[in-house]
Each structure stands twice: as C-alpha cells, then as structure tokens.
Design a protein around this motif. Structure first.
Motif, PDB file in Angstrom:
ATOM      1  N   PRO A   2      54.396 -10.519 -11.345  1.00 16.36           N
ATOM      2  CA  PRO A   2      54.914  -9.962 -12.590  1.00 16.36           C
ATOM      3  C   PRO A   2      54.904  -8.442 -12.571  1.00 16.36           C
ATOM      4  O   PRO A   2      54.009  -7.817 -12.005  1.00 16.36           O
ATOM      5  CB  PRO A   2      53.962 -10.505 -13.656  1.00 16.36           C
ATOM      6  CG  PRO A   2      52.702 -10.822 -12.919  1.00 16.36           C
ATOM      7  CD  PRO A   2      53.108 -11.176 -11.522  1.00 16.36           C
ATOM      8  N   GLN A   3      55.938  -7.857 -13.190  1.00 17.42           N
ATOM      9  CA  GLN A   3      55.985  -6.404 -13.296  1.00 17.42           C
ATOM     10  C   GLN A   3      55.099  -5.969 -14.460  1.00 17.42           C
ATOM     11  O   GLN A   3      55.050  -6.612 -15.501  1.00 17.42           O
ATOM     12  CB  GLN A   3      57.405  -5.926 -13.543  1.00 17.42           C
ATOM     13  CG  GLN A   3      58.278  -6.051 -12.337  1.00 17.42           C
ATOM     14  CD  GLN A   3      59.645  -5.446 -12.592  1.00 17.42           C
ATOM     15  OE1 GLN A   3      60.134  -5.432 -13.702  1.00 17.42           O
ATOM     16  NE2 GLN A   3      60.262  -4.966 -11.531  1.00 17.42           N
ATOM     17  N   THR A   4      54.409  -4.858 -14.272  1.00 19.07           N
ATOM     18  CA  THR A   4      53.566  -4.332 -15.346  1.00 19.07           C
ATOM     19  C   THR A   4      54.306  -3.225 -16.070  1.00 19.07           C
ATOM     20  O   THR A   4      55.194  -2.582 -15.514  1.00 19.07           O
ATOM     21  CB  THR A   4      52.244  -3.769 -14.776  1.00 19.07           C
ATOM     22  OG1 THR A   4      52.559  -2.738 -13.850  1.00 19.07           O
ATOM     23  CG2 THR A   4      51.438  -4.855 -14.095  1.00 19.07           C
ATOM     24  N   LEU A   5      53.937  -3.010 -17.308  1.00 17.90           N
ATOM     25  CA  LEU A   5      54.534  -1.931 -18.083  1.00 17.90           C
ATOM     26  C   LEU A   5      54.081  -0.593 -17.528  1.00 17.90           C
ATOM     27  O   LEU A   5      52.912  -0.427 -17.171  1.00 17.90           O
ATOM     28  CB  LEU A   5      54.102  -2.018 -19.554  1.00 17.90           C
ATOM     29  CG  LEU A   5      54.704  -3.143 -20.371  1.00 17.90           C
ATOM     30  CD1 LEU A   5      54.056  -3.186 -21.742  1.00 17.90           C
ATOM     31  CD2 LEU A   5      56.189  -2.955 -20.509  1.00 17.90           C
ATOM     32  N   PRO A   6      54.979   0.387 -17.456  1.00 15.53           N
ATOM     33  CA  PRO A   6      54.558   1.713 -17.006  1.00 15.53           C
ATOM     34  C   PRO A   6      53.596   2.317 -18.018  1.00 15.53           C
ATOM     35  O   PRO A   6      53.727   2.108 -19.219  1.00 15.53           O
ATOM     36  CB  PRO A   6      55.856   2.520 -16.968  1.00 15.53           C
ATOM     37  CG  PRO A   6      56.965   1.556 -17.125  1.00 15.53           C
ATOM     38  CD  PRO A   6      56.404   0.313 -17.719  1.00 15.53           C
ATOM     39  N   ARG A   7      52.616   3.049 -17.524  1.00 11.43           N
ATOM     40  CA  ARG A   7      51.683   3.734 -18.411  1.00 11.43           C
ATOM     41  C   ARG A   7      52.280   5.079 -18.782  1.00 11.43           C
ATOM     42  O   ARG A   7      52.679   5.847 -17.919  1.00 11.43           O
ATOM     43  CB  ARG A   7      50.340   3.923 -17.737  1.00 11.43           C
ATOM     44  CG  ARG A   7      49.670   2.597 -17.509  1.00 11.43           C
ATOM     45  CD  ARG A   7      48.276   2.795 -17.006  1.00 11.43           C
ATOM     46  NE  ARG A   7      47.592   1.558 -17.266  1.00 11.43           N
ATOM     47  CZ  ARG A   7      46.440   1.485 -17.890  1.00 11.43           C
ATOM     48  NH1 ARG A   7      45.813   2.550 -18.287  1.00 11.43           N
ATOM     49  NH2 ARG A   7      45.881   0.321 -18.102  1.00 11.43           N
ATOM     50  N   LEU A   8      52.342   5.333 -20.059  1.00 12.49           N
ATOM     51  CA  LEU A   8      52.911   6.580 -20.544  1.00 12.49           C
ATOM     52  C   LEU A   8      51.825   7.436 -21.172  1.00 12.49           C
ATOM     53  O   LEU A   8      50.960   6.930 -21.882  1.00 12.49           O
ATOM     54  CB  LEU A   8      53.995   6.309 -21.595  1.00 12.49           C
ATOM     55  CG  LEU A   8      55.256   5.589 -21.136  1.00 12.49           C
ATOM     56  CD1 LEU A   8      56.182   5.354 -22.310  1.00 12.49           C
ATOM     57  CD2 LEU A   8      55.975   6.388 -20.084  1.00 12.49           C
ATOM     58  N   SER A   9      51.889   8.730 -20.931  1.00 11.79           N
ATOM     59  CA  SER A   9      50.983   9.648 -21.599  1.00 11.79           C
ATOM     60  C   SER A   9      51.340   9.694 -23.070  1.00 11.79           C
ATOM     61  O   SER A   9      52.424   9.264 -23.487  1.00 11.79           O
ATOM     62  CB  SER A   9      51.107  11.041 -20.979  1.00 11.79           C
ATOM     63  OG  SER A   9      52.371  11.593 -21.292  1.00 11.79           O
ATOM     64  N   LEU A  10      50.455  10.250 -23.884  1.00 11.02           N
ATOM     65  CA  LEU A  10      50.718  10.381 -25.314  1.00 11.02           C
ATOM     66  C   LEU A  10      51.979  11.208 -25.544  1.00 11.02           C
ATOM     67  O   LEU A  10      52.827  10.854 -26.371  1.00 11.02           O
ATOM     68  CB  LEU A  10      49.520  11.026 -26.019  1.00 11.02           C
ATOM     69  CG  LEU A  10      49.698  11.275 -27.523  1.00 11.02           C
ATOM     70  CD1 LEU A  10      49.983   9.969 -28.258  1.00 11.02           C
ATOM     71  CD2 LEU A  10      48.480  11.954 -28.094  1.00 11.02           C
ATOM     72  N   LEU A  11      52.143  12.282 -24.780  1.00 13.81           N
ATOM     73  CA  LEU A  11      53.328  13.123 -24.929  1.00 13.81           C
ATOM     74  C   LEU A  11      54.597  12.348 -24.566  1.00 13.81           C
ATOM     75  O   LEU A  11      55.613  12.448 -25.267  1.00 13.81           O
ATOM     76  CB  LEU A  11      53.192  14.374 -24.060  1.00 13.81           C
ATOM     77  CG  LEU A  11      54.197  15.486 -24.305  1.00 13.81           C
ATOM     78  CD1 LEU A  11      54.240  15.889 -25.778  1.00 13.81           C
ATOM     79  CD2 LEU A  11      53.851  16.698 -23.458  1.00 13.81           C
ATOM     80  N   SER A  12      54.544  11.545 -23.513  1.00 11.23           N
ATOM     81  CA  SER A  12      55.703  10.732 -23.150  1.00 11.23           C
ATOM     82  C   SER A  12      55.989   9.676 -24.207  1.00 11.23           C
ATOM     83  O   SER A  12      57.147   9.372 -24.502  1.00 11.23           O
ATOM     84  CB  SER A  12      55.494  10.069 -21.792  1.00 11.23           C
ATOM     85  OG  SER A  12      55.586  11.030 -20.761  1.00 11.23           O
TER      86      SER A  12
END
Length: 189
Positions: A2-12
C-alpha cells in the motif's frame, strides 16, 4: 504494497489549504487530498484544470505552472506527481492519466503557440499521457503526442508523436530504447 500518504510540514499543509480554497473560489474542485509542497503552483489563463484524487505538486525550486487558455482543459489523473518547474500548457486539451510521475522542469504543451510559416495557424493538438507514465527531468512533450501506459521518457528528451505502451524512449527526437517489463496493474512507487 500500500502507498502511504506523504508527510507534509505545517507550512505545506497551510499552502495546500490556501490552494484548495483558491481552486474552490475559481470553481475548480479537486478529487480530494491535494498535496502542495514548498511553494505555490500557478494557474494563469481562464481555462479548466481538473484534479484527480491525491495529486501531489512539488514547488520548491520553481512553481508548477498549469496554463489552460479560456475554453481549454488540463486533466490530472489520480495520484499523479508533478515536480518543480514543470509547465503544462493547454490551448485545447492536455490529459495526464493516473499514477504518472512528471520530473522537474518538464514542458507539456498542446500548442506550438506561433505559426511556423506565413499564412498558417499555430498548431494545436491534444496531448495524452496514459496510466503510470514517467517523464524524466526536462522532458518536452509536443502537440499531438500520445504516450502509452507504463512508458518512460528519458531525461531531456523531446517527444513528438506516439509512444506505444510499455516502452522506454529517449533523445531528441525521442526514439525507442527498450521495452518495459511490467504487469497491467503495476504502479511506480
């Protein structure tokens, strides 16, 4: 796998929210889970941009430009990734299928913008990228090009015409190098 969700910084995450609100104000809904990393994409022109589910744009080195002229359309398939500095230009229609990977500083255009000879019109012809297509860095896709499912275009190549499914092409003009061995449901990670 399964693909995982990309981790985004708070700013992103805030940038993604701002872009989602901007698109909603324009009447351009997205398929959900839009991801914008490190910058803002640009949307000049009065045309339509359609986003599939989980479209991801990297805008750190340079913004992604999605230029759809009035009456034209850009369609981005589910889980497509577009890297920094890429420019997609539609005078009529550019369709990018699901699971595509677009490298940095690519140009995909359905028009040559200007006539070559006196008395001619600028060439406009739809561009279609199939499912799970991978464009390397700096690829140029010219008007009327069709790239088949699972195909790979090498960095710096210029595509004009039809690339059959499951092939690797490279060069200027791009030519067939080898076949891609994969099952029909293969997705690049």
């Amino acid at each position: 796998m399964p693909q995982t969700l990309p981790r985004l910084s708070l700013l992103s995450r805030l940038r993604t929210l701002a872009v989602s609100l901007y698109l909603a104000a324009r009447g351009t809904p997205h398929g959900g889970h839009l991801f914008i990393r490190d910058g803002f994409p640009r949307f000049p022109g009065g045309g339509d941009v359609h986003f599939g589910y989980r479209v991801n744009m990297q805008c750190d080195l340079a913004p992604v430009w999605l230029r759809a002229a009035r009456g034209a359309s850009i369609e981005l398939g589910d889980r497509t990734f577009i890297n920094a500095g890429t420019e997609i230009i539609a005078a009529q229609l550019v369709t990018i299928g699901p699971h595509c990977r677009i490298g940095p500083f690519c140009t995909i255009s359905d028009t040559n913008h200007h006539p070559v000879h006196e008395g001619e019109m600028a060439r406009v012809a739809p561009v279609i990228l199939g499912r799970n297509v991978w464009l390397g860095r700096g690829v140029i896709v010219l008007p009327g090009s069709v790239i088949g499912d699972h195909s790979v275009i090498g960095a710096g190549s210029v595509v004009s015409g039809t690339v059959p499914p499951r092939q690797v092409w490279r060069g200027n003009p791009a030519v067939h190098v080898k076949d891609v061995r994969c099952s029909p449901d293969f997705v690049r990670g």
